[in-house]
Structure formats: structure tokens, C-alpha cells
Enzyme design. Sequence first.
Site, PDB file in Angstrom:
ATOM      1  N   ARG A  70       0.833  -1.080  -0.056  1.00 25.82           N
ATOM      2  CA  ARG A  70       0.015  -0.026  -0.253  1.00 25.82           C
ATOM      3  C   ARG A  70       0.716   1.094   0.215  1.00 25.82           C
ATOM      4  O   ARG A  70       0.616   2.213  -0.704  1.00 25.82           O
ATOM      5  CB  ARG A  70      -0.743  -0.150   1.248  1.00 25.82           C
ATOM      6  CG  ARG A  70      -2.101  -1.062   1.133  1.00 25.82           C
ATOM      7  CD  ARG A  70      -2.790  -1.448   2.434  1.00 25.82           C
ATOM      8  NE  ARG A  70      -3.769  -2.599   2.248  1.00 25.82           N
ATOM      9  CZ  ARG A  70      -4.326  -3.012   3.313  1.00 25.82           C
ATOM     10  NH1 ARG A  70      -4.129  -2.556   4.362  1.00 25.82           N
ATOM     11  NH2 ARG A  70      -5.134  -4.197   2.851  1.00 25.82           N
ATOM     12  N   ARG A 122       7.063  -5.194  -6.096  1.00 22.86           N
ATOM     13  CA  ARG A 122       5.718  -5.224  -5.603  1.00 22.86           C
ATOM     14  C   ARG A 122       4.944  -6.314  -6.405  1.00 22.86           C
ATOM     15  O   ARG A 122       4.074  -6.873  -5.550  1.00 22.86           O
ATOM     16  CB  ARG A 122       5.269  -3.804  -6.090  1.00 22.86           C
ATOM     17  CG  ARG A 122       3.871  -3.585  -5.291  1.00 22.86           C
ATOM     18  CD  ARG A 122       3.377  -2.074  -5.852  1.00 22.86           C
ATOM     19  NE  ARG A 122       2.211  -1.676  -4.854  1.00 22.86           N
ATOM     20  CZ  ARG A 122       0.935  -1.313  -5.257  1.00 22.86           C
ATOM     21  NH1 ARG A 122       0.845  -1.239  -6.739  1.00 22.86           N
ATOM     22  NH2 ARG A 122       0.062  -1.073  -4.709  1.00 22.86           N
ATOM     23  N   SER A 164      14.379  31.809   4.921  1.00 20.75           N
ATOM     24  CA  SER A 164      15.388  31.628   5.901  1.00 20.75           C
ATOM     25  C   SER A 164      14.693  32.478   7.128  1.00 20.75           C
ATOM     26  O   SER A 164      14.094  33.485   6.872  1.00 20.75           O
ATOM     27  CB  SER A 164      16.571  32.187   5.593  1.00 20.75           C
ATOM     28  OG  SER A 164      17.402  32.669   6.612  1.00 20.75           O
ATOM     29  N   LYS A 177      16.927  35.134   0.754  1.00 19.95           N
ATOM     30  CA  LYS A 177      17.320  33.720   0.408  1.00 19.95           C
ATOM     31  C   LYS A 177      16.264  32.994  -0.416  1.00 19.95           C
ATOM     32  O   LYS A 177      15.018  33.252  -0.003  1.00 19.95           O
ATOM     33  CB  LYS A 177      17.693  32.875   1.532  1.00 19.95           C
ATOM     34  CG  LYS A 177      19.193  33.320   1.961  1.00 19.95           C
ATOM     35  CD  LYS A 177      19.903  32.045   2.649  1.00 19.95           C
ATOM     36  CE  LYS A 177      20.193  30.971   2.109  1.00 19.95           C
ATOM     37  NZ  LYS A 177      20.984  30.000   2.698  1.00 19.95           N
ATOM     38  N   ASN A 214      16.114  28.893  -1.017  1.00 15.94           N
ATOM     39  CA  ASN A 214      16.741  27.973  -0.994  1.00 15.94           C
ATOM     40  C   ASN A 214      16.236  26.949  -1.833  1.00 15.94           C
ATOM     41  O   ASN A 214      14.739  26.844  -1.819  1.00 15.94           O
ATOM     42  CB  ASN A 214      16.663  27.548   0.256  1.00 15.94           C
ATOM     43  CG  ASN A 214      17.440  28.308   1.741  1.00 15.94           C
ATOM     44  OD1 ASN A 214      18.621  28.929   1.109  1.00 15.94           O
ATOM     45  ND2 ASN A 214      17.107  28.842   2.683  1.00 15.94           N
ATOM     46  N   ARG A 265      12.165 -19.649  13.753  1.00 15.44           N
ATOM     47  CA  ARG A 265      11.725 -17.927  14.036  1.00 15.44           C
ATOM     48  C   ARG A 265      12.811 -17.211  14.604  1.00 15.44           C
ATOM     49  O   ARG A 265      13.561 -17.798  15.639  1.00 15.44           O
ATOM     50  CB  ARG A 265      10.496 -18.081  14.622  1.00 15.44           C
ATOM     51  CG  ARG A 265       9.957 -16.574  14.606  1.00 15.44           C
ATOM     52  CD  ARG A 265       8.435 -16.405  15.211  1.00 15.44           C
ATOM     53  NE  ARG A 265       7.884 -17.436  14.295  1.00 15.44           N
ATOM     54  CZ  ARG A 265       6.938 -18.514  14.588  1.00 15.44           C
ATOM     55  NH1 ARG A 265       6.746 -18.540  16.036  1.00 15.44           N
ATOM     56  NH2 ARG A 265       6.600 -19.113  13.645  1.00 15.44           N
TER      57      ARG A 265
END
Lengths: 371, 371, 371, 371
Positions: C110, C174, C263, C269, C271, C302
Site C-alpha cells: 500500500r 511489488r 530563512s 534567500k 533555498n 523463527r
Amino acid sequence: VSLWDPVFGAGAVAAELDDRAWLRAMCDAEAALAGACAEVGLIGDPRAVAEACADLAANLDPGELGRLAAADGNPVIPLVRLLRERAPDAHLGATSQDILDTAMMLVAYRALGVLLPELAAAADACAGLARRHRDTAMAGRTLLQQAVRTTFGALAAGWGAGLDRSLALLRTVRADRLAVQLGGAAGTLAGWHPHGPAVVAAFAARAGLAEPAGVWHTERTRVAELAAALGTACGAVGKVATDVVLLAQTELAEVREAAGGGSSAMPHKRNPIAAVTARAAAAQAPGLVATLLGAQAPELQRGAGPWHAEWQPLTALLRTTGGAASRLRDSLRGLQVDPAAMARNLAAGPADGGHPGHAADLVDHYLERRS
Amino acid sequence: VSLWDPVFGAGAVAAELDDRAWLRAMCDAEAALAGACAEVGLIGDPRAVAEACADLAANLDPGELGRLAAADGNPVIPLVRLLRERAPDAHLGATSQDILDTAMMLVAYRALGVLLPELAAAADACAGLARRHRDTAMAGRTLLQQAVRTTFGALAAGWGAGLDRSLALLRTVRADRLAVQLGGAAGTLAGWHPHGPAVVAAFAARAGLAEPAGVWHTERTRVAELAAALGTACGAVGKVATDVVLLAQTELAEVREAAGGGSSAMPHKRNPIAAVTARAAAAQAPGLVATLLGAQAPELQRGAGPWHAEWQPLTALLRTTGGAASRLRDSLRGLQVDPAAMARNLAAGPADGGHPGHAADLVDHYLERRS
Amino acid sequence: VSLWDPVFGAGAVAAELDDRAWLRAMCDAEAALAGACAEVGLIGDPRAVAEACADLAANLDPGELGRLAAADGNPVIPLVRLLRERAPDAHLGATSQDILDTAMMLVAYRALGVLLPELAAAADACAGLARRHRDTAMAGRTLLQQAVRTTFGALAAGWGAGLDRSLALLRTVRADRLAVQLGGAAGTLAGWHPHGPAVVAAFAARAGLAEPAGVWHTERTRVAELAAALGTACGAVGKVATDVVLLAQTELAEVREAAGGGSSAMPHKRNPIAAVTARAAAAQAPGLVATLLGAQAPELQRGAGPWHAEWQPLTALLRTTGGAASRLRDSLRGLQVDPAAMARNLAAGPADGGHPGHAADLVDHYLERRS
Amino acid sequence: VSLWDPVFGAGAVAAELDDRAWLRAMCDAEAALAGACAEVGLIGDPRAVAEACADLAANLDPGELGRLAAADGNPVIPLVRLLRERAPDAHLGATSQDILDTAMMLVAYRALGVLLPELAAAADACAGLARRHRDTAMAGRTLLQQAVRTTFGALAAGWGAGLDRSLALLRTVRADRLAVQLGGAAGTLAGWHPHGPAVVAAFAARAGLAEPAGVWHTERTRVAELAAALGTACGAVGKVATDVVLLAQTELAEVREAAGGGSSAMPHKRNPIAAVTARAAAAQAPGLVATLLGAQAPELQRGAGPWHAEWQPLTALLRTTGGAASRLRDSLRGLQVDPAAMARNLAAGPADGGHPGHAADLVDHYLERRS
């Protein structure tokens, strides 16, 4: 000399880590043990053992020892057979782990003897840079964006502080935690009773290692501490090397390695190759540290795998740390710093203006702490 | 309470590591900073900041803060916006890393406050076992084969020595290396000039953390040292837990956990589940340590990824170490040792006979070192 | 919503990984098992089990389940107790590992359902960039030094190729390797004899997972393959994110994120915060992969620790991979590429001149492979 | 022969991994490239290059090459200088990474040529054990506690399934993903234009490697996939070796290695040393895989560290996987299984009674899948 060691700066340290170095360490451990046994009167004259050890250390082919070792899973077992043919008193009371653990500590001790001066030279180079560039303005860059001004001296002081701390950690581990191991078949010192503790003390003195507080055949914190200190040093080296590579970018051109490396395709290039290979060497440490930390739970009185899993990763970790330190030293020695380029980049970007703050004080305090 | 924390013993430590704990630590850092700024006269009355911090720490939804934080990449930026709406003096001179690094240290400091007593209780339990079973003979097993005799006391003394060493390492790191971080936008303390050093000292005193020797925004050895000490502790815990699991095997039956775990399919089983989950918790440490060591090279004045990569792995490492310590304490408290089974196994195997050596002395020396 | 998930892009995937998701998966596994048992006639009407499962999945407090789970070391044991109070046919023949392993596969299945579209969107964004910038010249940089010319299209094609390959690996894992686990107390399918294989087939069909070739309670290659594919994807994401951060440097300014981050100290800035946090998320993968690879040797029927050590690291690995993919998608969508800056940097450096080679062909071939 | 290789089973595979093997692979890559260039008419007679390559591969001292390589950071640069002195057409259009990457793939291809038959022999040994012991009852042990009955055949079938899967993964990677690398200075194939794609195809055919879909100088998923498959194989090996060590415990004595190892202190011991060293070799893999996954983000057109960080860890990973496979084969060949001991342990414990379930079917299905 191997193909890779010089590339990654391990040329010097490798001589303390190769097969011959391990063989020598095992023989030195056996000789020290015999001397210690003689001190307390458990054996007579230890000179025959010492001579056999010296001879085998110098002349036995380590590969041949390896072949003999495969059947029993460690090289001490066939080594003891060879020793006892010549000196029956050898290995009295010991189990192979006693010798191998002690040899591993000797190997580490000696490798650190090479590694630490190289790391110290790199740290000293940082101090020199910080002093010379105490007031050299440059753009501070956060998330690789220009932020506000700082100085190259403040940057170099930060580099040096990390290296100095790593040095201190490694020196402490070397002095306090690299100890002989002695326990006998199940760790009770039965083979030397009632002289066990005295033999341990004499063994340590003769081997030139620390005397452990107990038996550590399956108490491996000291291996973990050594690994951790090496990993921390690689981190500190990697930090500096990363910054050198970044500042040396064509578009920044604020530093340049004195030597620089070439290219098979592009003669114009001047690569910061010492820093690049220092980064590469340092990047190999965390995985090796994890392997060694993962081997800290040997079963009951001797690990059925975890113990054996230490020898090669620790050797590789010492080698790559030594290489990283050596390459960083090469990078920093004679590093060409270009204050004009720093000023130009600063003026061109948004980091210009503003106050230099305590940048110079930070350099001064760092230099004071070192003096 | 999460699904997994109680399973892996992290029920108690998790309260110092969850989102609320991080939020509280960030707010505490802001409040301490405001107090420090006021001490040197950079701001007036810091009470408004302190009140806003206390209110947000208690009432802000950390998930909401996370959502606000996504745009800028760290939660301090929106937190400061919220703070300044109420107290404009907040965050004076600071950059978000100052607060986050300090908060990370606070989180670690507080988590260790829970973790260390649990680890100490496990260590004390070893000492109790060593004392009670100083002379309980058992088979020494090397490579999981019976070798020669030893005592359960000697084994427990070795367990305890590893735990004691881990405790000492963690206590030293906690006292000396968990420091506030203060540097400002590029690490020059510009925003507090000329009071920078005084503000750092006051900030540390108010936050209850160490005062750092310099600015460590991109000098991360202290994070590495903390990670390494936690990894070493997990190794020491894993060693004990592994041995408990092995000695509890049906065919050996030399120890048994007081509680023991059941099975959904086999009602007869009594699994050494505290030791099993302690092993599982400890096994998660080396990879996390490697991640943290690998993040030690943040770029120039602030890492563009390496810095951010510390928060979650360090939280996970503190959690799993706390869990490992707690589960081991549970395993050892009331561990049922069966000297008769030990004697029976010893008599049945090749390890019988032979001399007990210094097994009792090793126990005595270990207990003396602790006292 | 947690504090950290949105910062690292895991907001969406986390909903498939949190405690409730795990609880739901365990309940779904129990319901599927009951249905399968009913199919072969081992139990009568499975609806009571299905209803109890649905109810507990929705209404049981996972933290409460965790508390109940501590005594036995896994949450299935108390869950089965609760289920059987309502539906005595539940869990017929099974051991808790059957349910937990199957639930782990469901959780992964999922989570990949969320993660893969985000990774695919990032890959598609690369293809768009490669197409649009098929002929946009830029400086090739090796060891971060300008080398010779290339095109941004060729770079983006390389980015995309790595992401496409990661997608293919994850999709294969998957579809083929996420299988139900069924074995019973010791892995012999005894509890469903003589219908064991038929129950496994029906269980897989009902759970929506693959049918395994055998019993894999202690044959963990599929966990390793899943972890490895996630680690590979993080590597491919990290490569792109690293390049975005480098090209966005102030001094290069060749790309810019559409959103960009701010920032707390420097309003100017912008970024590349999505790329920065993608790097940080990706950097957390290798250590987690190592932990999972290190857990591949559970003991006999196990694991006494290795099995339990998978749950949290796999959850963290799925979360960080999902986050890395999501943040990279955010970074690339609307990435502002500045061909003029690329041309300017190229003209200013030594990489100018020379032949564009097959750069355009490489883009064309890459786009053909995708179509 | 090195000291350690025989101990860890790497005696055979090491011959494909040592310095000479790397040198040979680099020379073979250069010769293949020259042949490919001649095919499309870019150079005339490639025989001079081929001869120089053959000569250097056989006679150049790899240590000397390493020393020469230090200045530029990789051994191809000095190798090309030596080659061109003899054959000026050598290395046409290439960059050193083209040759080193191709050589790395050749080294891996050849090492797998040794490793895979050893792993296959171990897998075949499992099949033999499963067939012979299809109905040999033994106690199933979960969390190392006796649970319910199973058969040794079912256990061995699970062992074999993991090894078979690892073999399949490694064979697929070897056939499909070990490809030549060719790109030139910045990855545009400029140096062979307009024959680039044709040269790549001819290069692959001559080198005996796959033809890549694009240029992968900084798209490293194939390295990650190789590393992951090796790590998975080590996990599968480690699982079997762990079980052998556990079943060989003195108190269980259900299996015994045919050879067995001795002790320097205890002549009576018969240690399962092949399994012990297989475990130790396998335990070294996860950290190396993490290092290689962590190197997947080389910067822009050539990594400034990440690329260089692959060579040694991949060599070490191939070595340790080869060793683990070889030692496991040694352990399983002639493994002495004691059905009477299995029956005795089963009868003495709580696992007795109960139904054997589909244990025999599981063996039959496993054997069918192999045939």
C-alpha cells in the site's frame, strides 16, 4: 605497495596494516606473553620463544600461514604449532583469541602511530590557514546559497576544531583503551593460576599496551570505541575535504590545491584531487563502523562469527582513516587561497554588506585553545 | 503511545522524543535565548517571549507546525513567525539552525535522563547476578561449543563491565558534549555583537546544556560522539541479551525470564521475550549510527541535506537505545538462574573438570571497580 | 500528521505506514486467512471474523494494542485474543509471524501504491526537462570542475534513466515478491493439513498479494529485495537532488526551484528546499537497508530478534523513500531552468568550445525507451 | 595469497579481485575500446594497442601504477600515459572513468564467474540434504525455544530456497546489468561522433559485457543492484551458517561439520569453523552495501568522491561474498546429520507430538522448482 593504497593516501599507514604487520603483531604478542610467564616463574627462560617469534615474524610467509589457518578459522592456531616446534613453552595458558585480540590492538596502536601525525598535520594546516586568513572576508553559504559574510579564517577554525577533537578522541582511545587481552580458554585466566593478574600486568607492560580492567574476550566496547573514534575522524576530514572541493569549483575559484590532479581527456583541468580522494576515503568509514558495532554481541565465551568479523573491517577502517587524513594533509598543505576571488564573489552576491561579527574572535579563541 | 514503542521498550523514553518533546525543546531554546539576550541588554523584558514559548510548547499542534514547515524545510521558521506575532523580540540574532541544534541537544539530554537510569538498572542487575553467582559453575562455550568450565558470575561480570562502560561514556557525552549551538546566519555571532560570547554563555546556562568551545553549525563531532556512545551501549546490551537467549534455549535451560512471553499458536512456550526484543532494538543501532556519521560533512556554513538528515535518525537511535536498555533491565530483573541445570550441562559435556581459575577474582575485581 | 513527515515529504505515504495502517493490515490479514480457511471448509462462515477484523481495524487504539503486546513481543498475540473473543474461528492454524509478515507485505504494498506515482511524477518531470532542453548547452562539470560542454537535456536524461530504472525495480518487487506468508507454528502448514497449499493460494488471492513459492518465515530474501530496491530508488533520487542543489548555487544560478524556501534570518534567500530535503530523506536509506540486510539470518524456525528488527526499519525506509520521491517531484515540477545562465557560465569557463557529441541522441534514445 | 583470504574462503575469488586482476581489466577495457574504434574506422590497426595492453597487464607492477596514480586520483591516467608511449591510438575519445567503470564491471563479471559456482554448490548441497532428510523429524525452534515438530528436510529446503533465489538474482545482474561504460569527457560520446553508439556496441561485444541503454557515468543504479544482490546472497548464506552453528551446539549435536576446526587450547573441540567463518564473511556485507548505496549520488558529470568511493568497497563486497559462499559450501558438503540426536531432542522436549503437516510436500515442491 598496493594499487589502491597510494590513490587513497594509505601508502604509509598500510605498512602497519598489511599481512606482515599482523603476523608481526601476533608474534610480538606471543613473545610478550612468554616474557610475562617467565616473570612470574611459570616458564623458564623465554628467550627461545622470543627468538622463534622474531624469526617467524620476519620470515614466515603470511599467505602460507593463511592457508594453514583455513582449517581452524584463525591464524594463531597454526602459528602456535610452528612456534612450539621450536619453543615448547610458547603460548602457555593462552587461547588463540588472547593472541589475536592483543595483536589487533597492537596493529591499531601502530597504525595510529602513523595516522595521528598525518591527522595532526592536517589540523595544524587548518590553524595556519585560520591565522593567515583571520580577516579574509568571504561569503557565508548556507544550503549552498550565499547568506551573509563571514571570513575564511572562521571557516578554517571550524575545520580545525573538528580535526583537533578527533585527534583528542583517538589519542585517548590509543592510550587508555588499546589493551592486551588475556583470559585463556574460557576467560578465567585458569592457565596462569594463581598468577593470572600478575601475568596480565606483565603482558601489558611488555606489549606496550594498556592493562585491561578485566577480561574482554566478549566485552567489546573498546573495539566499538576505537571504531567510533575513527569514524568521527573520517567525518571531520570529510567535512574539510567537501568544503575544499566546493570552494575550488570553477565558478567560485576561492581555493586551489597546490598540486592538483590532471585528466586523461582534458589537459586544462586542475582537479582538487587530494580533497576528492580524502572524501572518498572518509566515505568508506560509516559502513565499516556499522559492521564493527554490529559485531559487538559475540556469543557467550567466544563469538561464533562476530569475533572473526572484526579483523578485516577494522583493518580497512584504519587504512581508510589513515588515507583520508593523509590526503587531507596533502590538500591543505600549500592550499592556495584567493582572497581576491573571495572578495569578488562576496561583492557580486547578496551576502555582501553586514557585520563580520565575532569571526575574528572565533579564530583567536580557537588558536588559544590549541596553544 | 505508539504501537511499536511498548514492544521495544521505548514506552518511557518515547515521551522525550515525540513531536511534542521536540516542539517543547525548540520553544525552550527560544526562551533561553531571549533570556540570554536580555541579560546582556540586547532586548528588554524577555517575559513576553517566555510566555509565548510556554504557550506554543503546550498548545501548538506539532502536525500543524510540520505542515507549515514543509515550505522552508524546518519547523523553526514557522515557529518563529508564530512567536514573533506575540513577542517581536523572539529569535533575536539567531538562525533556525541555532534553535534546532540546541533543541536536538535538549531532546538528547532529556531522553538520556530516562535512558540512563534504565541502563543503570540493567547494569546493577548484572552486578547482583555476578555477586550471587560468584561461584556457580557453568560450562564455558566458545564458538557455541562447550570448552572448559567457568562461572555464571564471571559471565555476568563481563556483561556488567560492558554496560558500566557504556554508562560512563554516555554520562560523559551528556555532561560535556551536549551543548547549545549559537552562531547566527553564517556562524559569526554577528547578531549579538559585541556580546556574542556572553550571550552564548548565558544561553547555555539557561538551557541547562554545556557551553561549546566555538560555533559548531558545521563541526558535528559532538553529534558523532553521541551517536557512537549510543551505538556502543546498544552493542553492550545486545551482548547480554544474546547470551540470555542462548542460555534460555530449551536444551540448555540455564536461565529463564521471570515473565516470559507467550505464543499465539503454542501455549506451552515461555519465550525470553524481553531479551529477544532488546536484541531487536539494539540491532537497529549500527545502521542509524552509520547514517549519522555519514552526515558529518555538511557543506560550508550550513548543510544542504546532511544537517536535515540528523533529526530523524538521532531520534530513532535514542528511542531504540532507550528501548534496548529498558527491555534488558526487564529481562535481567528477576532472571531465574538454574545452577542445577548449569551443573548438569557441565557434567554432561567435555567442559567438565579443569580449574576454575580466577573466575571468582574477576567477579570480585569487577564489584570493587563499581563500589 | 507528524512534525517531521511534511518536512521530508512523507505526508502522503505516512498514512499507509502509521500505527493505524499496520493495525489495519494485521486485521486484513486475519480476515483473508479466515476467508481462505472457509474456502477449503476448515471453518464455517468467516463473516464473524471479517466483522471483528473490520471493527478492530477501525476502532482499536493502536497504542493500547502496543501496551498489550509488550508482554509477548508482538502485537498479533493480543490482537488474536481480542479477535477470538468475538470470533473464535479467527487465526486458525496460524502463528503470529504469519499475520505480521503478511501485514508487513500489505503495508509495503500500500505504501508503494502512494510512493510509486510520486516517483513516476519525478521521472516524468525529468523527461519533460530533457525534451525541453534537448539542445540547451551547459558546461559539463567533472569533480566539480568545468570540463567540456554538454547539454542540460543530456543531464536530465541521465537523471530520468536512474528514476525509471528504480521504478521498474520497485514495480517488479511489488508485483512478484510481496507475498503472503503462511506456515504455522514451525512452518509446516500443519494447522491446515491436508489443505495447506490450497489455503495459501486462497489467502494470497484474498489478501491481494503474491502467492509465495514456499514458506518464508526464515527465508528473507524478499525483504532484502524490497529494501534494496528502495535503497536504489533513494540513490537515484539523491543524485538528482544533489545536482539541483549544485546548479542552484548562487554562483551558478542555472536552476531555481519554483517555490524555494525562506530563512528565519535572511529574507533574501531562495533555498532549493525541496531538493535539500529530498537529499536528506534519501541519505537516511543506506543505513536502514544495512539494518534490514543484517536481519536476514533469523535463527532456525523463527528469529529471536532478527525478525522483530525488521518492522520499524522497513517502515522508516518506506517512509523516507516516499518522502524523497515526493520532495524530488516538488523540486522538479516547475523547476526554472535558466539557459542564459548556462550559456554564460559555459562561455566564461574552460568548458567552452568543443563538440556537443551525441548529447541530443542520448536524449532522443532515452525518450524513445520511455515511450 | 593473503593472510585473511583463505580463512574467510576468499582464496579462489581473490584471484579475480586483486591488484593484478584490476590492472588486467583496465588493460582489457583499453584493448576492447581500441578494437571498437578500429571497427568504425576511427583508428587504423588496433594491434599495437592490444599488444601494449597485453604487455602491461602481464608485466606492469600494480603498486608502481598506484604510486603513479596518486597525483591524479585514479590509475587509468598513468596507465594511458604508459600505453600511449607504445601505441598512440590508445584511449581514443575516452575519459578515465570510461575505462575504470568498464574495468570494475569486468572485475565483477569475472569474480562472479568464481563465486557463482561456489554458491551453486552450496545450494545443491542444501537440495541434497533436503532430499535425504525429507522425513527426518526434528524439533522446530522459534525464538530458540522448542515449538512443534518439523523435519530437517523442510529446514534445508528453506535454506536452499534462499540460496537459489540469490543465485538467480546474481545471474540476472551479471547477464543484464554488468555493462561497459562509455561517455567521454562529459558523457556525450563526443570523441567518437558520429560513431558513438556504434562504438559503444562494439566495445560491449569485445569486452564481453552488456551494452548499456545510455551513459551511466553518474547514473549508478547498476552498481547499487549489484551490491544489493551480493548483500542478499550474504544474507541467505548467513542464515544457513547461523543454523548450522546452532544445530552443532554441544547440547543439541544435531549436525557436525565433516572437517571441523580445532583449538589452540582445547584439543577435544570440533568447531563448525566453516559455518563460523561463513557467518563472519557474510556479516561484513551490509555495511559495504550501505557504503555503495551511499555513493549513488555523484555530482553532475563525475563524482568528486562518490565515484572513487566505489572501487574498494565493491572489491571487498565481492571478496566477502565469494568467501561466504565458499565457506558455506565447505560446511554443507559432507555435513554430518544425526537423525538420532534430532529424535532424542524432539522426544525430550515440548515439541514432540503433533502433526508433521506439509513438511514433506514443501521439500517435494522445492525440489520440483529446482528441476
